[in-house]
Design a protein around this motif. Structure first.
Motif, PDB file in Angstrom:
ATOM      1  N   TYR A  88     104.152 -23.787  35.074  1.00  9.92           N
ATOM      2  CA  TYR A  88     104.853 -22.536  35.356  1.00  9.92           C
ATOM      3  C   TYR A  88     104.327 -21.337  34.555  1.00  9.92           C
ATOM      4  O   TYR A  88     103.981 -20.304  35.138  1.00  9.92           O
ATOM      5  N   ILE A  89     104.294 -21.426  33.247  1.00  8.79           N
ATOM      6  CA  ILE A  89     103.915 -20.264  32.428  1.00  8.79           C
ATOM      7  C   ILE A  89     102.493 -19.782  32.718  1.00  8.79           C
ATOM      8  O   ILE A  89     102.289 -18.585  32.948  1.00  8.79           O
ATOM      9  N   PRO A  90     101.486 -20.663  32.754  1.00  8.21           N
ATOM     10  CA  PRO A  90     100.144 -20.158  33.093  1.00  8.21           C
ATOM     11  C   PRO A  90     100.089 -19.510  34.474  1.00  8.21           C
ATOM     12  O   PRO A  90      99.387 -18.516  34.673  1.00  8.21           O
ATOM     13  N   SER A  91     100.851 -20.038  35.417  1.00  5.87           N
ATOM     14  CA  SER A  91     100.869 -19.448  36.760  1.00  5.87           C
ATOM     15  C   SER A  91     101.574 -18.095  36.756  1.00  5.87           C
ATOM     16  O   SER A  91     101.104 -17.128  37.362  1.00  5.87           O
ATOM     17  N   ALA A  92     102.712 -18.008  36.072  1.00  3.92           N
ATOM     18  CA  ALA A  92     103.491 -16.768  36.042  1.00  3.92           C
ATOM     19  C   ALA A  92     102.742 -15.631  35.357  1.00  3.92           C
ATOM     20  O   ALA A  92     102.888 -14.462  35.719  1.00  3.92           O
ATOM     21  N   PHE A  93     101.929 -15.960  34.361  1.00  5.41           N
ATOM     22  CA  PHE A  93     101.200 -14.941  33.616  1.00  5.41           C
ATOM     23  C   PHE A  93      99.714 -14.923  33.976  1.00  5.41           C
ATOM     24  O   PHE A  93      98.898 -14.412  33.210  1.00  5.41           O
ATOM     25  N   SER A  94      99.361 -15.450  35.140  1.00  5.71           N
ATOM     26  CA  SER A  94      97.955 -15.586  35.516  1.00  5.71           C
ATOM     27  C   SER A  94      97.228 -14.242  35.621  1.00  5.71           C
ATOM     28  O   SER A  94      96.023 -14.177  35.417  1.00  5.71           O
ATOM     29  N   GLN A  95      97.955 -13.177  35.897  1.00 10.82           N
ATOM     30  CA  GLN A  95      97.304 -11.864  35.997  1.00 10.82           C
ATOM     31  C   GLN A  95      96.739 -11.405  34.655  1.00 10.82           C
ATOM     32  O   GLN A  95      95.868 -10.541  34.609  1.00 10.82           O
ATOM     33  N   TYR A  96      97.218 -11.986  33.553  1.00  8.67           N
ATOM     34  CA  TYR A  96      96.741 -11.626  32.222  1.00  8.67           C
ATOM     35  C   TYR A  96      95.756 -12.646  31.657  1.00  8.67           C
ATOM     36  O   TYR A  96      95.324 -12.525  30.526  1.00  8.67           O
ATOM     37  N   LYS A  97      95.426 -13.649  32.445  1.00  5.10           N
ATOM     38  CA  LYS A  97      94.636 -14.776  31.954  1.00  5.10           C
ATOM     39  C   LYS A  97      93.240 -14.374  31.491  1.00  5.10           C
ATOM     40  O   LYS A  97      92.547 -13.601  32.140  1.00  5.10           O
ATOM     41  N   VAL A  98      92.868 -14.940  30.345  1.00  3.66           N
ATOM     42  CA  VAL A  98      91.525 -14.762  29.809  1.00  3.66           C
ATOM     43  C   VAL A  98      91.061 -16.144  29.366  1.00  3.66           C
ATOM     44  O   VAL A  98      91.714 -16.784  28.553  1.00  3.66           O
ATOM     45  N   HIS A  99      89.964 -16.622  29.929  1.00 12.36           N
ATOM     46  CA  HIS A  99      89.412 -17.894  29.481  1.00 12.36           C
ATOM     47  C   HIS A  99      88.722 -17.646  28.146  1.00 12.36           C
ATOM     48  O   HIS A  99      87.918 -16.730  28.008  1.00 12.36           O
ATOM     49  N   MET A 100      89.071 -18.456  27.176  1.00 10.21           N
ATOM     50  CA  MET A 100      88.543 -18.235  25.841  1.00 10.21           C
ATOM     51  C   MET A 100      87.723 -19.425  25.379  1.00 10.21           C
ATOM     52  O   MET A 100      88.153 -20.562  25.503  1.00 10.21           O
ATOM     53  N   ILE A 101      86.581 -19.121  24.868  1.00 14.44           N
ATOM     54  CA  ILE A 101      85.727 -20.117  24.243  1.00 14.44           C
ATOM     55  C   ILE A 101      85.548 -19.657  22.803  1.00 14.44           C
ATOM     56  O   ILE A 101      85.266 -18.477  22.569  1.00 14.44           O
ATOM     57  N   PRO A 102      85.752 -20.542  21.827  1.00 16.95           N
ATOM     58  CA  PRO A 102      85.586 -20.102  20.432  1.00 16.95           C
ATOM     59  C   PRO A 102      84.245 -19.396  20.239  1.00 16.95           C
ATOM     60  O   PRO A 102      83.207 -19.877  20.674  1.00 16.95           O
ATOM     61  N   GLN A 103      84.313 -18.236  19.596  1.00 12.25           N
ATOM     62  CA  GLN A 103      83.129 -17.412  19.413  1.00 12.25           C
ATOM     63  C   GLN A 103      82.403 -17.675  18.097  1.00 12.25           C
ATOM     64  O   GLN A 103      81.358 -17.102  17.846  1.00 12.25           O
ATOM     65  N   ARG A 104      82.967 -18.490  17.268  1.00 10.70           N
ATOM     66  CA  ARG A 104      82.383 -18.776  15.964  1.00 10.70           C
ATOM     67  C   ARG A 104      82.060 -20.259  15.864  1.00 10.70           C
ATOM     68  O   ARG A 104      82.763 -21.090  16.438  1.00 10.70           O
ATOM     69  N   PRO A 105      81.056 -20.614  15.100  1.00  6.89           N
ATOM     70  CA  PRO A 105      80.738 -22.031  14.908  1.00  6.89           C
ATOM     71  C   PRO A 105      81.876 -22.731  14.153  1.00  6.89           C
ATOM     72  O   PRO A 105      82.608 -22.118  13.368  1.00  6.89           O
ATOM     73  N   ARG A 106      82.005 -24.008  14.400  1.00  3.84           N
ATOM     74  CA  ARG A 106      83.064 -24.805  13.787  1.00  3.84           C
ATOM     75  C   ARG A 106      83.054 -24.690  12.261  1.00  3.84           C
ATOM     76  O   ARG A 106      84.096 -24.538  11.636  1.00  3.84           O
ATOM     77  N   ALA A 107      81.881 -24.735  11.652  1.00  3.73           N
ATOM     78  CA  ALA A 107      81.776 -24.660  10.187  1.00  3.73           C
ATOM     79  C   ALA A 107      82.328 -23.331   9.669  1.00  3.73           C
ATOM     80  O   ALA A 107      82.996 -23.286   8.630  1.00  3.73           O
ATOM     81  N   GLU A 108      82.077 -22.251  10.396  1.00  2.00           N
ATOM     82  CA  GLU A 108      82.573 -20.939   9.971  1.00  2.00           C
ATOM     83  C   GLU A 108      84.104 -20.868  10.090  1.00  2.00           C
ATOM     84  O   GLU A 108      84.770 -20.296   9.229  1.00  2.00           O
ATOM     85  N   ILE A 109      84.655 -21.455  11.138  1.00  2.00           N
ATOM     86  CA  ILE A 109      86.111 -21.506  11.303  1.00  2.00           C
ATOM     87  C   ILE A 109      86.735 -22.329  10.184  1.00  2.00           C
ATOM     88  O   ILE A 109      87.743 -21.931   9.588  1.00  2.00           O
TER      89      ILE A 109
END
Length: 148
Positions: A88-109
Motif C-alpha cells: 500500500y504505502i509504496p503504491s500510494a506514494f509512487s509519484q514521489y518514488k526515487v530508486h536509490m543505490i548507495p552512492q558511497r563505498p561500503r567501507a566509507e559508510i
C-alpha cells in the motif's frame, strides 16, 4: 554523509515500521513531521513502511494528505523494500518514488558510522564489549537458536 560532523537522527525523527506498528504511532510521527514548529531542519524517516498493515497504511495516507497542506517545507523520507513495492504505502506514494543505490563505498559508510558510534572516553561502559569502543554492535549467527 556529506556533513560528517552533523549528528545522526534523533529518536523522534525515525519510525521503524513493523506489521505491529499502530496507526497512533504513525499518526504521532506524521504530526511531528508535518505540523510546522520551531524544531529546526529535521529530516523525518519512515523505515520499512511497506511492512505496515493495510488499515494502518490507509490511515497514514489519509493523515498525510490532510496534514501536508499545513506545512509546505516538510522533510520526509519513506524507505521501503523494493521487493514489496506493490504494497500500500509504496503504491500510494509512487509519484514521489526515487530508486536509490548507495552512492558511497561500503567501507566509507562504515567509517562514517564508526565516527558517530564510538564512545569518546573509554570507561567501564557497555561500549567496552564491542570492537573499538563502539556503543552499537550487531551480533549475528548463521545458525538459529545459538543464544545470541
Amino acid at each position: 554523509m556529506n556533513s560528517p560532523d552533523q549528528p545522526l537522527p534523533m529518536f523522534d525523527e525515525v519510525l521503524l515500521c513493523t506489521p505491529q506498528t499502530t496507526a497512533e504511532q504513525v499518526g504521532l510521527f506524521l504530526r511531528r513531521c508535518l505540523i510546522p514548529c520551531s524544531r529546526g531542519e529535521k529530516i523525518y524517516t519512515m523505515l520499512y513502511a511497506d511492512e505496515l498493515s493495510y488499515d494502518v497504511s490507509c490511515r497514514a495516507e489519509e493523515l498525510f494528505q490532510h496534514l501536508q497542506h499545513c506545512n509546505s517545507s516538510y522533510r520526509l523520507v519513506i524507505l521501503c523494500n523494493c521487493e514489496r513495492e506493490h504494497s500500500y504505502i509504496p503504491s500510494a506514494f509512487s509519484q514521489y518514488k526515487v530508486h536509490m543505490i548507495p552512492q558511497r563505498p561500503r567501507a566509507e559508510i562504515q567509517q562514517y558510522l564508526q565516527h558517530h558510534y564510538r564512545v569518546a572516553q573509554p570507561s567501564s561502559s557497555a561500549a567496552s564489549v564491542f570492537k573499538d569502543n563502539m556503543c552499537v554492535g550487531i551480533v549475528s549467527s548463521k545458525r538459529a537458536g545459538v543464544g545470541k
